[in-house]
Enzyme design. Structure first.
Site, short mmCIF file in Angstrom:
data_model
loop_
_atom_site.label_atom_id
_atom_site.label_comp_id
_atom_site.label_asym_id
_atom_site.label_seq_id
_atom_site.Cartn_x
_atom_site.Cartn_y
_atom_site.Cartn_z
N THR A 118 -16.41 4.31 18.46
CA THR A 118 -18.06 4.21 18.61
C THR A 118 -18.50 5.44 19.19
OG1 THR A 118 -17.23 3.74 21.05
CG2 THR A 118 -17.73 2.07 19.39
N ASN A 130 -20.99 7.14 21.78
CA ASN A 130 -21.33 6.89 23.01
C ASN A 130 -22.78 7.80 23.41
OD1 ASN A 130 -19.02 4.89 23.33
ND2 ASN A 130 -18.01 6.86 23.94
N GLU A 174 -22.66 1.85 23.22
CA GLU A 174 -21.48 2.23 22.01
C GLU A 174 -21.77 1.57 20.75
OE1 GLU A 174 -17.57 2.36 25.08
OE2 GLU A 174 -18.34 0.40 24.68
#
Length: 305
Positions: free
Chosen positions: A201, A203, A252
């Site tokens: 992901t 962030n 995320e």
């Protein structure tokens, strides 16, 4: 679009002021006023930075609905050429209406025409409104247009949290905004748990933002900078990560069918639909299964959207 953090004399043009010179977000009410100001160049926006609440109530809960980066990008899409962020402090807050109109609008910015919303207030203690502004404009040499307040489905469009977003109804929020609610910012290094789980992901911090409902969303993502700049689809988790005992919210975002490094790049994440609230699972296998199901649901939603 040029952004200024001070005011000086400049070419006279058309300027738009928010209800109190503040843009917590850019909604259809703002857009209707901007449309009224078109045709008089340059088209500019006047706002305050920092937000007055940050000066008078620095310990208040987060209330900004978009950060400065997202605000600038949205205004640029609306054709705004100049964004003036007036440095807000107690001296500026203490100006009486006549002083503000003369020293800031007429002499400082050199405005020829000002367009404001019908709820516009200015001067110390919000002492003056549109009637006083029109009178001062006549005296100081600038015209004033007052835009009527905008209503959608019988609801007044105000500079508050997008209607419905706090309950996860982001499609209702989009009706008020005229666009999808977006969170923008720089991709930070995280703990890389997503990569270990098979869902790497990007962030992003959401510090100092007043957030929509926490949970998992189907999203559209614009990578604004770097070698991977472009448009993508994905799923995002906005929240405190209860599986891992975190308590500071962040965003995320997992980009579908993407490979590459986004650290340090700037993303604009549009919330398309709310999938589910945050949950705490019995273990990592259950979490991974749910993440896979979330991604499939998000793909289906985004295909139809």
């Amino acid at each position: 679009m040029q952004t200024y953090t001070h005011w000086t004399a400049l070419a006279r043009g058309a300027w738009r002021l928010g209800g109190d010179g503040q843009f917590r977000r850019v909604h259809l009410g703002h857009q209707s006023v901007i449309d009224l100001a078109r045709g008089r160049e340059p088209l500019g926006i006047i706002t305050f930075e920092p937000h007055p609440r940050e000066v008078f109530a620095p310990d208040a809960a987060p209330f900004r609905l978009m950060n400065a980066e997202a605000r600038e990008h949205r205004l640029a899409k609306l054709g705004v050429e100049r964004l003036y962020e007036l440095p807000f402090n107690r001296d500026l807050a203490g100006m009486d209406p006549e002083t503000f109109a003369r020293e800031v609008l007429a002499e400082g910015l050199g405005v020829a025409h000002v367009t404001v919303g019908g709820d516009f207030r200015f001067g110390k203690g919000r002492a003056a409104g549109t009637t006083e502004l029109i009178a001062l404009g006549r005296e100081l040499g600038f015209d004033v247009t007052v835009a009527p307040l905008l209503h959608i489905d019988g609801i007044e469009v105000l500079d508050q949290h997008p209607q419905g977003a706090g309950r996860g109804r982001v499609r209702d929020a989009a009706k008020m905004l005229g666009h999808l609610h977006r969170i923008e910012g720089e991709v930070m290094h995280g703990d890389k748990r997503g990569r270990d789980l098979g869902f790497p992901t990007a962030n992003m911090s959401v510090a100092r933002l007043h957030l929509p409902k926490l949970g998992v969303y189907a999203v559209k993502v614009d990578v604004l900078t770097g070698p991977h700049a472009g448009a993508y689809l994905g799923a995002a988790s906005l929240g405190v990560r209860p599986m891992f005992g975190e308590n500071a919210p962040n965003l995320e975002t997992f980009l579908f069918d993407f490979e590459g490094d986004l650290y340090g790049q700037h993303l604009s994440v549009a919330l398309v639909d709310y999938l589910r609230p945050e949950m705490k699972f019995d273990g990592l296998p259950a979490l991974m299964k749910q993440m896979a199901a979330d991604c499939e649901t998000a793909r289906e939603i985004l295909r139809s959207a």
